[in-house]
Write a protein that holds these residues in place. Structure first.
Motif, PDB file in Angstrom:
ATOM      1  N   UNK A 270      53.304  21.119  35.931  1.00  0.00           N
ATOM      2  CA  UNK A 270      51.844  21.200  35.813  1.00  0.00           C
ATOM      3  C   UNK A 270      51.202  21.503  37.165  1.00  0.00           C
ATOM      4  N   UNK A 271      50.177  22.334  37.116  1.00  0.00           N
ATOM      5  CA  UNK A 271      49.419  22.646  38.320  1.00  0.00           C
ATOM      6  C   UNK A 271      50.021  23.734  39.177  1.00  0.00           C
ATOM      7  N   UNK A 272      51.158  24.287  38.770  1.00  0.00           N
ATOM      8  CA  UNK A 272      51.816  25.313  39.581  1.00  0.00           C
ATOM      9  C   UNK A 272      51.186  26.676  39.325  1.00  0.00           C
ATOM     10  N   UNK A 273      51.096  27.481  40.367  1.00  0.00           N
ATOM     11  CA  UNK A 273      50.585  28.841  40.293  1.00  0.00           C
ATOM     12  C   UNK A 273      51.586  29.767  40.985  1.00  0.00           C
ATOM     13  N   UNK A 274      51.536  31.052  40.625  1.00  0.00           N
ATOM     14  CA  UNK A 274      52.427  32.030  41.253  1.00  0.00           C
ATOM     15  C   UNK A 274      51.586  33.160  41.847  1.00  0.00           C
ATOM     16  N   UNK A 275      52.107  33.748  42.900  1.00  0.00           N
ATOM     17  CA  UNK A 275      51.466  34.890  43.570  1.00  0.00           C
ATOM     18  C   UNK A 275      52.571  35.865  43.920  1.00  0.00           C
ATOM     19  N   UNK A 276      52.606  37.005  43.219  1.00  0.00           N
ATOM     20  CA  UNK A 276      53.685  37.965  43.392  1.00  0.00           C
ATOM     21  C   UNK A 276      53.354  38.979  44.480  1.00  0.00           C
ATOM     22  N   UNK A 277      54.368  39.714  44.881  1.00  0.00           N
ATOM     23  CA  UNK A 277      54.168  40.731  45.908  1.00  0.00           C
ATOM     24  C   UNK A 277      53.278  41.864  45.383  1.00  0.00           C
ATOM     25  N   UNK A 278      53.273  42.082  44.083  1.00  0.00           N
ATOM     26  CA  UNK A 278      52.396  43.093  43.516  1.00  0.00           C
ATOM     27  C   UNK A 278      50.950  42.611  43.461  1.00  0.00           C
ATOM     28  N   UNK A 279      50.745  41.298  43.390  1.00  0.00           N
ATOM     29  CA  UNK A 279      49.379  40.785  43.448  1.00  0.00           C
ATOM     30  C   UNK A 279      48.756  41.058  44.814  1.00  0.00           C
ATOM     31  N   UNK A 280      49.565  40.958  45.859  1.00  0.00           N
ATOM     32  CA  UNK A 280      49.043  41.163  47.208  1.00  0.00           C
ATOM     33  C   UNK A 280      48.953  42.629  47.588  1.00  0.00           C
ATOM     34  N   UNK A 281      49.831  43.464  47.029  1.00  0.00           N
ATOM     35  CA  UNK A 281      49.856  44.878  47.418  1.00  0.00           C
ATOM     36  C   UNK A 281      49.645  45.819  46.241  1.00  0.00           C
ATOM     37  N   UNK A 282      49.317  45.274  45.078  1.00  0.00           N
ATOM     38  CA  UNK A 282      49.193  46.109  43.890  1.00  0.00           C
ATOM     39  C   UNK A 282      48.117  47.167  43.997  1.00  0.00           C
ATOM     40  N   UNK A 283      46.969  46.832  44.604  1.00  0.00           N
ATOM     41  CA  UNK A 283      45.889  47.808  44.708  1.00  0.00           C
ATOM     42  C   UNK A 283      46.299  48.992  45.562  1.00  0.00           C
ATOM     43  N   UNK A 284      47.051  48.730  46.632  1.00  0.00           N
ATOM     44  CA  UNK A 284      47.510  49.823  47.490  1.00  0.00           C
ATOM     45  C   UNK A 284      48.511  50.696  46.751  1.00  0.00           C
ATOM     46  N   UNK A 285      49.419  50.074  45.978  1.00  0.00           N
ATOM     47  CA  UNK A 285      50.404  50.846  45.234  1.00  0.00           C
ATOM     48  C   UNK A 285      49.732  51.679  44.153  1.00  0.00           C
ATOM     49  N   UNK A 286      48.715  51.113  43.499  1.00  0.00           N
ATOM     50  CA  UNK A 286      47.995  51.892  42.500  1.00  0.00           C
ATOM     51  C   UNK A 286      47.261  53.065  43.143  1.00  0.00           C
ATOM     52  N   UNK A 287      46.726  52.846  44.337  1.00  0.00           N
ATOM     53  CA  UNK A 287      46.070  53.940  45.060  1.00  0.00           C
ATOM     54  C   UNK A 287      47.073  55.047  45.388  1.00  0.00           C
ATOM     55  N   UNK A 288      48.285  54.669  45.756  1.00  0.00           N
ATOM     56  CA  UNK A 288      49.318  55.666  46.033  1.00  0.00           C
ATOM     57  C   UNK A 288      49.654  56.470  44.783  1.00  0.00           C
ATOM     58  N   UNK A 289      49.749  55.784  43.640  1.00  0.00           N
ATOM     59  CA  UNK A 289      50.055  56.486  42.393  1.00  0.00           C
ATOM     60  C   UNK A 289      48.950  57.480  42.048  1.00  0.00           C
ATOM     61  N   UNK A 290      47.694  57.068  42.231  1.00  0.00           N
ATOM     62  CA  UNK A 290      46.577  57.965  41.951  1.00  0.00           C
ATOM     63  C   UNK A 290      46.613  59.169  42.895  1.00  0.00           C
ATOM     64  N   UNK A 291      46.891  58.915  44.173  1.00  0.00           N
ATOM     65  CA  UNK A 291      46.971  60.010  45.137  1.00  0.00           C
ATOM     66  C   UNK A 291      48.105  60.966  44.781  1.00  0.00           C
ATOM     67  N   UNK A 292      49.224  60.429  44.290  1.00  0.00           N
ATOM     68  CA  UNK A 292      50.330  61.293  43.878  1.00  0.00           C
ATOM     69  C   UNK A 292      49.888  62.243  42.766  1.00  0.00           C
ATOM     70  N   UNK A 293      49.188  61.710  41.774  1.00  0.00           N
ATOM     71  CA  UNK A 293      48.731  62.546  40.663  1.00  0.00           C
ATOM     72  C   UNK A 293      47.734  63.600  41.142  1.00  0.00           C
ATOM     73  N   UNK A 294      46.811  63.189  42.009  1.00  0.00           N
ATOM     74  CA  UNK A 294      45.803  64.131  42.499  1.00  0.00           C
ATOM     75  C   UNK A 294      46.450  65.233  43.333  1.00  0.00           C
TER      76      UNK A 294
END
Length: 437
Positions: A270-294
């Motif tokens: 009880x009371x435990x939370x998780x924070x993944x590496x994608x939570x901290x860097x996910x926005x940057x990775x999504x930006x890279x994916x968008x830039x790849x498509x563009x």
């Protein structure tokens, strides 16, 4: 009785021979024109640019992810903060959650299927000083065993010092060492704002530690801010006796780290939370994916413009070969055969240009480091700033799928734009073509 003549199958050998003969003919004979050479070179450069760009983008993403996973946990488990009210003032205070039974929790988390290892950690912010220099740093308190298993940190090829001496000092990033002007054996003072409790309030805690290890994680932000300290010393320094701030968890498939979030929270309690590496860097990775498509769309337009030159070249070729078309039609060639002959003329241009583009693009991608070094030398340095981009070099990663995408796009566009002038040649009236000859 003689057997009736039958039409040859489509794309027969003679159609290839005629098309290749037209392409090899001298310009005076109505052969390869300047427009054909322009289209061939344009396709080659467009395909090369597309392959090189996709390779650099793939390499940048792979290097960025590798530096994250090589120096950070795949996910961390921590306890939710707790709140309490001061009875005298009525003010509400929030305290960060700590883990008292961190050894037991680490053992439960390690039992989750797919978890490779776990490590309790104490974290804190300090001011690191040496002589008259200072720098803000983040402390990671870990055990000797856990410290030796961090891939990017415990790399003997990129580090200075002996990792076995970690229990008697601290390990600092190469960026901190450079800014403080310290090396192995020097002492660094660490100043924490939350120190000892006295009758006059909380006084900052100041301790000096010997630098026994200097690492380079390959990430500018990590090397410039991170310091590792033995877990027991970090607990004492930050007033965390007997507790840990979080448990770092490493899994066998970090790309799908979200699959472990629920099992880890259930195992932690009880009371435990998780924070993944994608939570901290996910926005940057999504930006890279968008830039790849563009970037793919933009460079696809360049390839399309280059292939459109095939249309211009074929229209000129059809005009110059009007007499030949009339003769071929009177000899028995069907409209389909003539269409295929001129389609092959344009297809040859697209195929040759695509092959040349693949060769140029692959060579560029394999030598991008040397090219960037030359650019740095010409520009006087600063063409690649690690403080902005996070990593120290421009990587490139050739992937078969990226090459296939570039080749498929170029060939598809080359074949499509060839159809119109080829149909024009096929529908030419042989009588009109030979009337003035």
């Amino acid at each position: 009785m003689a057997e009736p003549a039958t039409n040859p199958s489509p794309f027969s050998r003679y159609e290839f021979l005629i098309a290749w003969r037209y392409l090899r003919a001298r310009k005076a004979e109505g052969g390869v024109s300047t427009m054909t050479w322009i289209s061939l070179i344009g396709i080659a450069l467009g395909v090369a640019a597309l392959i090189a760009t996709l390779a650099v983008r793939s390499g940048f993403r792979a290097e960025f992810v590798d530096t994250i996973l090589g120096a950070n946990a795949h996910t961390t488990v921590y306890m939710s903060p707790s709140s309490f009210t001061n009875e005298l003032t009525g003010e509400v205070y929030t305290q960060p959650g700590t883990i008292a039974d961190y050894a037991g929790m680490a053992k439960r988390l390690a039992a989750v299927p797919g978890v490779i290892r776990t490590a309790p950690v104490v974290k804190g912010q300090v001011m690191a000083t040496a002589d008259d220099r200072a720098n803000v740093a983040e402390i990671f308190g870990v055990t000797d065993k856990d410290f030796a298993r961090i891939p990017r940190i415990a790399d003997p090829e990129t580090s200075i010092g002996t990792i076995g001496d970690f229990d008697r000092g601290i390990a600092i990033g190469s960026g901190i060492a450079r800014e403080l002007g310290v090396g192995i054996g020097d002492r660094v003072r660490l100043i924490a704002p939350e120190g000892a409790q006295t009758a006059f309030g909380t006084t900052p805690r100041v301790n000096a530690y010997e630098v026994v290890y200097i690492f380079s994680a390959g990430r500018y932000d990590i090397d410039r801010t991170r310091i590792y300290m033995p877990l027991a010393e970090a607990q004492s320094y930050f007033n965390r006796e007997g507790v840990a701030d979080e448990i770092e968890v490493y899994v066998d498939d970090p790309e799908n780290i979200a699959d472990w979030s629920l099992p880890l929270m259930q195992a932690a309690g009880d009371g435990a939370q998780v924070w993944t590496w994608k939570d901290s860097s996910g926005s940057f990775l999504r930006a890279l994916d968008i830039e790849d498509d563009v970037m793919f769309v933009i460079l696809s337009v360049l390839v399309l413009i280059a292939t459109m030159n095939i249309t211009s070249g074929l229209i000129m070729l059809v005009k110059n070969k009007g007499r030949d078309i009339g003769i071929l039609r009177t000899m028995g060639l069907t409209e389909g055969a003539v269409l295929r002959v001129f389609f092959l003329c344009g297809a040859f241009t697209g195929i040759i240009g695509t092959i040349a583009g693949v060769v140029i693009g692959v060579i560029f991608a394999l030598n991008v480091d040397h090219i960037m070094s030359a650019v740095n030398m010409i520009s006087g340095g600063g063409a690649w700033d690690p403080s902005v981009r996070g990593i120290y070099e421009l990587p490139a990663k050739l992937r078969g799928v990226d090459i296939a995408k570039a080749v498929g796009l170029s060939l598809a566009l080359s074949f499509i734009v060839t159809i119109f002038p080829a149909r024009r040649a096929a529908r030419m009236n042989p009588v009109e073509a030979l009337r003035y000859e």
